[in-house]
Motif scaffolding. Structure first.
Motif, PDB file in Angstrom:
ATOM      1  N   ASP A   1       0.866  -1.181   0.120  1.00  0.00           N
ATOM      2  CA  ASP A   1       0.087   0.043  -0.026  1.00  0.00           C
ATOM      3  C   ASP A   1       0.679   1.083  -0.038  1.00  0.00           C
ATOM      4  O   ASP A   1       1.951   1.408   0.369  1.00  0.00           O
ATOM      5  CB  ASP A   1      -0.850   0.047   1.388  1.00  0.00           C
ATOM      6  CG  ASP A   1      -2.017   0.780   1.133  1.00  0.00           C
ATOM      7  OD1 ASP A   1      -3.286   0.285   1.006  1.00  0.00           O
ATOM      8  OD2 ASP A   1      -1.840   2.068   1.246  1.00  0.00           O
TER       9      ASP A   1
ATOM     10  N   SER B   1      -0.055   4.153   1.421  1.00  0.00           N
ATOM     11  CA  SER B   1      -0.252   5.072   2.593  1.00  0.00           C
ATOM     12  C   SER B   1       0.255   4.535   3.721  1.00  0.00           C
ATOM     13  O   SER B   1      -0.320   3.541   4.523  1.00  0.00           O
ATOM     14  CB  SER B   1      -1.851   5.293   2.756  1.00  0.00           C
ATOM     15  OG  SER B   1      -2.075   5.624   4.071  1.00  0.00           O
TER      16      SER B   1
ATOM     17  N   ILE C   1       1.323   0.322  -6.354  1.00  0.00           N
ATOM     18  CA  ILE C   1       0.937  -0.761  -7.307  1.00  0.00           C
ATOM     19  C   ILE C   1       1.396  -0.554  -8.829  1.00  0.00           C
ATOM     20  O   ILE C   1       1.297  -1.712  -9.498  1.00  0.00           O
ATOM     21  CB  ILE C   1      -0.424  -1.231  -7.199  1.00  0.00           C
ATOM     22  CG1 ILE C   1      -1.269  -0.060  -7.482  1.00  0.00           C
ATOM     23  CG2 ILE C   1      -0.612  -1.384  -5.615  1.00  0.00           C
ATOM     24  CD1 ILE C   1      -2.806  -0.681  -7.661  1.00  0.00           C
TER      25      ILE C   1
HETATM   26  C1  LIG Z   1     -10.375   0.831  -0.655  1.00  0.00           C
HETATM   27  S1  LIG Z   1      -8.876   0.851   0.217  1.00  0.00           S
HETATM   28  C2  LIG Z   1      -8.807  -0.995   0.198  1.00  0.00           C
HETATM   29  C3  LIG Z   1      -8.284  -1.564   1.564  1.00  0.00           C
HETATM   30  C4  LIG Z   1      -8.277  -2.942   2.007  1.00  0.00           C
HETATM   31  N1  LIG Z   1      -7.959  -3.754   0.688  1.00  0.00           N
HETATM   32  C5  LIG Z   1      -9.790  -3.338   2.292  1.00  0.00           C
HETATM   33  O1  LIG Z   1     -10.415  -4.153   1.362  1.00  0.00           O
HETATM   34  O2  LIG Z   1     -10.223  -2.803   3.189  1.00  0.00           O
HETATM   35  C6  LIG Z   1      -7.801   1.140  -1.108  1.00  0.00           C
HETATM   36  C7  LIG Z   1      -6.198   1.148  -0.587  1.00  0.00           C
HETATM   37  O3  LIG Z   1      -5.425   1.398  -1.705  1.00  0.00           O
HETATM   38  C8  LIG Z   1      -4.501   2.252  -1.511  1.00  0.00           C
HETATM   39  N2  LIG Z   1      -3.782   2.918  -2.793  1.00  0.00           N
HETATM   40  C9  LIG Z   1      -4.517   3.581  -3.723  1.00  0.00           C
HETATM   41  N3  LIG Z   1      -3.727   3.961  -4.669  1.00  0.00           N
HETATM   42  C10 LIG Z   1      -2.639   3.237  -4.486  1.00  0.00           C
HETATM   43  C11 LIG Z   1      -1.409   3.109  -5.450  1.00  0.00           C
HETATM   44  N4  LIG Z   1      -1.301   3.485  -6.703  1.00  0.00           N
HETATM   45  N5  LIG Z   1      -0.542   2.203  -4.947  1.00  0.00           N
HETATM   46  C12 LIG Z   1      -0.515   1.545  -3.683  1.00  0.00           C
HETATM   47  N6  LIG Z   1      -1.643   1.676  -2.945  1.00  0.00           N
HETATM   48  C13 LIG Z   1      -2.647   2.491  -3.322  1.00  0.00           C
HETATM   49  C14 LIG Z   1      -4.727   3.174  -0.581  1.00  0.00           C
HETATM   50  O4  LIG Z   1      -3.882   3.824   0.182  1.00  0.00           O
HETATM   51  C15 LIG Z   1      -5.874   2.423   0.397  1.00  0.00           C
HETATM   52  O5  LIG Z   1      -5.204   1.891   1.400  1.00  0.00           O
END
Ligand SMILES: C[S@@+](CC[C@H](N)C(=O)[O-])C[C@H]1O[C@@H](n2cnc3c(N)ncnc32)[C@H](O)[C@@H]1O
Length: 261
Positions: A72, A74, A101
């Motif tokens: 992730d 964050s 990602i």
């Molecule tokens: C909807 S949350 C999902 C968290 C967890 N998988 C769940 O199902 O509860 C999306 C996550 O994607 C991460 N995120 C968004 N864009 C990203 C990127 N480009 N690379 C890595 N992480 C990313 C955010 O920081 C966030 O923690």
């Protein structure tokens, strides 16, 4: 607030981290947990979760998997996940990485058996170029036959726009009380749905307001399926619920299971 033209899908999550579990316990809850743990158990090898966040799914999936890797961008989301992994005594078979990602930070020969992109994760990639970079990166860590599971948030463009609606309110840990005031905007020229969130937190009589925006891309199942095929995947199944029903455009769940060929 996010300016519409400069929105990036990874923005907003740091500010959301303290409230993510509070809100999602009241929304998605554990609805998709069994689906992902079953897939992880059957993977028979390492499982990689893209956008693992605070670990809503990571902890049960790490229990079911042989080995678990979460990534992730964050740091505040990951801090919460690390505490959970330690408490669940899963450190021995789990690695948590901070990274993007769109460029997975793995050694050239590292491989896993299942990559999972749950809960609209891919909709945080706001352009076709970002989607293509992520797919290329994922293809690089999956051997032939390795699976890629994707759960999209259905039909974001059909979401009604609204302004400053009280979404949720209730108690939070530490004697706090929280109210979520939410607005939804459709930015059609950029294919985005933007959630403007305001969490108002009360500790006794002290009031603190936390504001941030989250932007999501309005992708469709056929669009993502076509991109997967271009990137060297075959579609194994498209599901309309977490029990395996067939997908249709009005389904409440949009899950794609693809296989690396
Ligand atoms: C909807 S949350 C999902 C968290 C967890 N998988 C769940 O199902 O509860 C999306 C996550 O994607 C991460 N995120 C968004 N864009 C990203 C990127 N480009 N690379 C890595 N992480 C990313 C955010 O920081 C966030 O923690």
């Amino acid at each position: 607030m996010t300016s519409d033209t400069s929105a990036a899908g990874w923005q907003g999550w740091d500010a959301y981290a303290p409230f993510y579990d509070w809100e999602n316990r009241r929304t998605i809850g554990r609805r998709d947990v069994r689906f992902w743990t079953d897939l992880a158990r059957r993977a028979d090898g390492a499982v990689l979760e893209l956008g693992c966040g605070t670990g809503r799914l990571s902890v049960p999936v790490a229990r079911a998997a042989r080995r678990f890797v979460g990534i992730d961008r964050s740091a505040p989301m990951l801090r919460r996940l690390r505490v959970r992994i330690r408490r669940a005594r899963l450190d021995g078979k789990t690695s948590i990485l901070r990274g993007d990602i769109r460029a997975l930070p793995f050694r050239r020969r590292w491989r896993c058996r299942l990559v999972m992109a749950p809960y609209g994760m891919l909709q945080s990639l706001l352009s076709d170029e970002d989607l293509a970079r992520m797919l290329e990166s994922v293809a690089g860590v999956l051997p032939r036959g390795g699976r890629f599971g994707i759960d999209l948030v259905p039909e974001l463009p059909r979401w009604q726009e609204y302004h400053r609606r009280v979404g949720l309110r209730g108690p939070m840990s530490g004697g706090r009380r929280v109210t979520l005031i939410e607005s939804v905007r459709q930015v059609r020229e950029h294919g985005l749905t933007v959630f403007d969130q305001e969490f108002v937190e009360w500790r006794g009589r002290r009031r603190t307001v936390h504001r941030f925006s989250l932007a999501f891309r309005t992708v469709s199942v056929p669009q993502v399926a076509a991109r997967l095929e271009q990137a060297g995947f075959r579609i194994d199944a498209v599901l309309g619920d977490y029990a395996g029903a067939e997908w249709s455009p009005d389904a409440e769940v949009w899950v794609i299971i693809a296989r690396r060929v």
